[in-house]
Design a protein around this motif. Structure first.
Motif, PDB file in Angstrom:
ATOM      1  N   ARG A  55       0.811  -1.224   0.000  1.00 35.91           N
ATOM      2  CA  ARG A  55       0.000   0.000   0.000  1.00 35.91           C
ATOM      3  C   ARG A  55       0.843   1.273   0.000  1.00 35.91           C
ATOM      4  N   GLY A  56       2.159   1.103  -0.251  1.00 33.59           N
ATOM      5  CA  GLY A  56       3.027   2.274  -0.369  1.00 33.59           C
ATOM      6  C   GLY A  56       3.486   2.884   0.944  1.00 33.59           C
ATOM      7  N   TYR A  57       3.340   2.145   2.048  1.00 33.43           N
ATOM      8  CA  TYR A  57       3.808   2.630   3.345  1.00 33.43           C
ATOM      9  C   TYR A  57       5.164   2.030   3.675  1.00 33.43           C
ATOM     10  N   ARG A  58       5.942   2.759   4.476  1.00 34.77           N
ATOM     11  CA  ARG A  58       7.080   2.148   5.139  1.00 34.77           C
ATOM     12  C   ARG A  58       6.602   1.696   6.518  1.00 34.77           C
ATOM     13  N   CYS A  59       7.340   0.794   7.117  1.00 33.91           N
ATOM     14  CA  CYS A  59       6.871   0.199   8.375  1.00 33.91           C
ATOM     15  C   CYS A  59       7.799   0.581   9.519  1.00 33.91           C
ATOM     16  N   TYR A  60       7.214   0.969  10.648  1.00 29.43           N
ATOM     17  CA  TYR A  60       7.981   1.239  11.858  1.00 29.43           C
ATOM     18  C   TYR A  60       7.402   0.367  12.972  1.00 29.43           C
ATOM     19  N   VAL A  61       8.245  -0.470  13.568  1.00 28.50           N
ATOM     20  CA  VAL A  61       7.779  -1.385  14.611  1.00 28.50           C
ATOM     21  C   VAL A  61       8.017  -0.755  15.980  1.00 28.50           C
ATOM     22  N   ASP A  62       6.945  -0.547  16.720  1.00 30.92           N
ATOM     23  CA  ASP A  62       7.050   0.049  18.053  1.00 30.92           C
ATOM     24  C   ASP A  62       6.809  -1.022  19.108  1.00 30.92           C
ATOM     25  N   MET A  63       7.893  -1.490  19.727  1.00 26.76           N
ATOM     26  CA  MET A  63       7.744  -2.460  20.824  1.00 26.76           C
ATOM     27  C   MET A  63       8.004  -1.784  22.169  1.00 26.76           C
ATOM     28  N   ARG A  64       7.952  -0.445  22.136  1.00 26.55           N
ATOM     29  CA  ARG A  64       8.198   0.299  23.362  1.00 26.55           C
ATOM     30  C   ARG A  64       6.886   0.624  24.072  1.00 26.55           C
ATOM     31  N   THR A  65       5.874   0.982  23.280  1.00 27.19           N
ATOM     32  CA  THR A  65       4.620   1.472  23.861  1.00 27.19           C
ATOM     33  C   THR A  65       3.693   0.377  24.388  1.00 27.19           C
ATOM     34  N   PRO A  66       3.313  -0.613  23.546  1.00 27.69           N
ATOM     35  CA  PRO A  66       2.359  -1.609  24.074  1.00 27.69           C
ATOM     36  C   PRO A  66       3.046  -2.531  25.087  1.00 27.69           C
ATOM     37  N   ALA A  67       2.300  -2.967  26.075  1.00 27.66           N
ATOM     38  CA  ALA A  67       2.861  -3.892  27.065  1.00 27.66           C
ATOM     39  C   ALA A  67       3.201  -5.211  26.387  1.00 27.66           C
ATOM     40  N   ASN A  68       4.415  -5.701  26.598  1.00 24.97           N
ATOM     41  CA  ASN A  68       4.819  -7.002  26.047  1.00 24.97           C
ATOM     42  C   ASN A  68       5.829  -7.639  26.992  1.00 24.97           C
ATOM     43  N   VAL A  69       6.311  -8.810  26.610  1.00 23.13           N
ATOM     44  CA  VAL A  69       7.204  -9.556  27.503  1.00 23.13           C
ATOM     45  C   VAL A  69       8.503  -8.791  27.785  1.00 23.13           C
ATOM     46  N   PHE A  70       8.883  -7.893  26.860  1.00 26.04           N
ATOM     47  CA  PHE A  70      10.168  -7.210  27.019  1.00 26.04           C
ATOM     48  C   PHE A  70      10.102  -5.986  27.923  1.00 26.04           C
ATOM     49  N   ASN A  71       8.937  -5.343  27.991  1.00 29.94           N
ATOM     50  CA  ASN A  71       8.872  -4.122  28.811  1.00 29.94           C
ATOM     51  C   ASN A  71       7.979  -4.247  30.043  1.00 29.94           C
ATOM     52  N   ARG A  72       7.196  -5.373  30.115  1.00 23.68           N
ATOM     53  CA  ARG A  72       6.308  -5.593  31.280  1.00 23.68           C
ATOM     54  C   ARG A  72       5.436  -4.373  31.580  1.00 23.68           C
ATOM     55  N   GLY A  73       5.020  -3.687  30.521  1.00 22.84           N
ATOM     56  CA  GLY A  73       4.133  -2.539  30.723  1.00 22.84           C
ATOM     57  C   GLY A  73       4.850  -1.285  31.198  1.00 22.84           C
ATOM     58  N   GLN A  74       6.190  -1.330  31.294  1.00 20.27           N
ATOM     59  CA  GLN A  74       6.933  -0.127  31.679  1.00 20.27           C
ATOM     60  C   GLN A  74       7.457   0.574  30.432  1.00 20.27           C
ATOM     61  N   ARG A  75       7.638   1.878  30.544  1.00 21.21           N
ATOM     62  CA  ARG A  75       8.186   2.642  29.414  1.00 21.21           C
ATOM     63  C   ARG A  75       9.708   2.491  29.412  1.00 21.21           C
ATOM     64  N   LEU A  76      10.240   1.756  28.443  1.00 26.31           N
ATOM     65  CA  LEU A  76      11.686   1.514  28.407  1.00 26.31           C
ATOM     66  C   LEU A  76      12.399   2.665  27.701  1.00 26.31           C
ATOM     67  N   PRO A  77      13.674   2.877  28.008  1.00 24.47           N
ATOM     68  CA  PRO A  77      14.436   3.916  27.300  1.00 24.47           C
ATOM     69  C   PRO A  77      14.837   3.486  25.881  1.00 24.47           C
ATOM     70  N   PHE A  78      14.517   2.246  25.494  1.00 21.61           N
ATOM     71  CA  PHE A  78      14.860   1.780  24.142  1.00 21.61           C
ATOM     72  C   PHE A  78      13.681   0.982  23.577  1.00 21.61           C
ATOM     73  N   ASN A  79      13.708   0.769  22.276  1.00 18.06           N
ATOM     74  CA  ASN A  79      12.678  -0.017  21.601  1.00 18.06           C
ATOM     75  C   ASN A  79      13.227  -1.445  21.430  1.00 18.06           C
ATOM     76  N   PRO A  80      12.656  -2.434  22.136  1.00 18.21           N
ATOM     77  CA  PRO A  80      13.242  -3.787  22.094  1.00 18.21           C
ATOM     78  C   PRO A  80      13.428  -4.342  20.679  1.00 18.21           C
TER      79      PRO A  80
END
Length: 281
Positions: A34-59
């Motif tokens: 569809r002509g978009y580039r993709c950016y993966v944000d694993m910082r915002t939604p709660a997941n196994v890597f951040n446990r719902g905390q705001r990390l200083p990096f994007n896993p």
């Protein structure tokens, strides 16, 4: 503004890095069509890597390079945000897909090679472990055997996993038929490591030294991975193991998301068998 960007946020505390990998591949392809580039944000939604905390990096960026960065997102003339795990189409854990003759599989593998790059740090780590563990050996049988939550929970609608005994028997046969002298094992289960050690002795190669302390429930949700730091550490070791599997000459794997990673990252195996044993009821 620059090209429109799709921002992908996959929620869920029960999925590991190669589950994210498969879902994100699906969204990358959807975006590209569809002509978009993709950016993966694993910082915002709660997941196994951040446990719902705001990390200083994007896993995600610990493992992979982005197609575009946060500045491109800020600059884009249009930003579409998706907060959903499952894209309309993605290389899921369907055993029948993982066949090196299958055109659908081959098109996903080609897409992966065109769109997935390890982060610089991860590329260096994988290359270093390959040199250290494989040396110059290029004929190695890679085995991926999931235990822990898969065999204990038998999660409904997930592929049935082979027993360690099944994989060991097949591995011995393949090594004999093809004159392969080394077996590389990726697993998150200590008892499976021990069984392979008994079966293959000094011919066995293992990357993971730190395994989760598993008792019950789903692995990534159970607390067995420890805190955020130890989750990153254990996940990084597992990630490197799967990357090394993709560099083996043959693959024997239970159908789980690590097998999806190894199969798609590979440039092609002499033999690839992903066990198709049906699904847990």
């Amino acid at each position: 503004g620059g090209r429109p960007v799709l921002v992908v946020r996959i929620p869920g505390d029960a999925v590991g890095i190669f589950c994210h990998f498969a879902y994100n591949l699906g969204w990358m392809r959807w975006a590209e069509e569809r002509g978009y580039r993709c950016y993966v944000d694993m910082r915002t939604p709660a997941n196994v890597f951040n446990r719902g905390q705001r990390l200083p990096f994007n896993p995600w960026e610990r493992f992979f390079r982005q197609e575009c960065d946060a500045a491109d997102v800020a600059d884009a003339k249009e930003v579409l945000s998706i907060m959903s795990p499952t894209p309309p189409d993605f290389p899921g854990v369907r055993p029948e897909l993982y066949d090196q003759e299958d055109p659908e599989f081959l098109s996903w593998r080609e897409f992966t090679h065109g769109h997935i790059r390890f982060s610089d740090e991860m590329e260096r780590a994988v290359d270093a472990r390959q040199a250290e563990l494989f040396g110059g050996e290029d004929r190695i049988l890679g085995c991926l055997v999931r235990g822990t939550d898969y065999t204990k929970m038998k999660p409904a609608h997930h592929p049935v996993q082979p027993t360690p005994e099944q994989v060991i028997a097949d591995a011995k046969r393949i090594c004999e038929e093809r004159g392969i002298g080394k077996v590389f094992l990726a697993t998150e289960d200590r008892t499976i490591q021990d069984r392979f050690r008994q079966a293959f002795g000094p011919a066995l190669i293992i990357n993971q030294t730190e395994l989760p302390d598993y008792k019950s429930d789903y692995l990534v949700r159970s607390g067995a991975l420890g805190d955020i730091e130890s989750t990153m550490r254990i996940s990084t070791q597992y990630f490197i193991s799967v990357a090394l599997l993709s560099r083996c000459s043959c693959l024997l794997a239970g159908c789980a998301s690590g097998a999806v990673g190894a199969a798609l990252l590979s440039k092609g195996f002499d033999l690839m068998k992903v066990y198709n044993l049906g699904y847990y009821k």
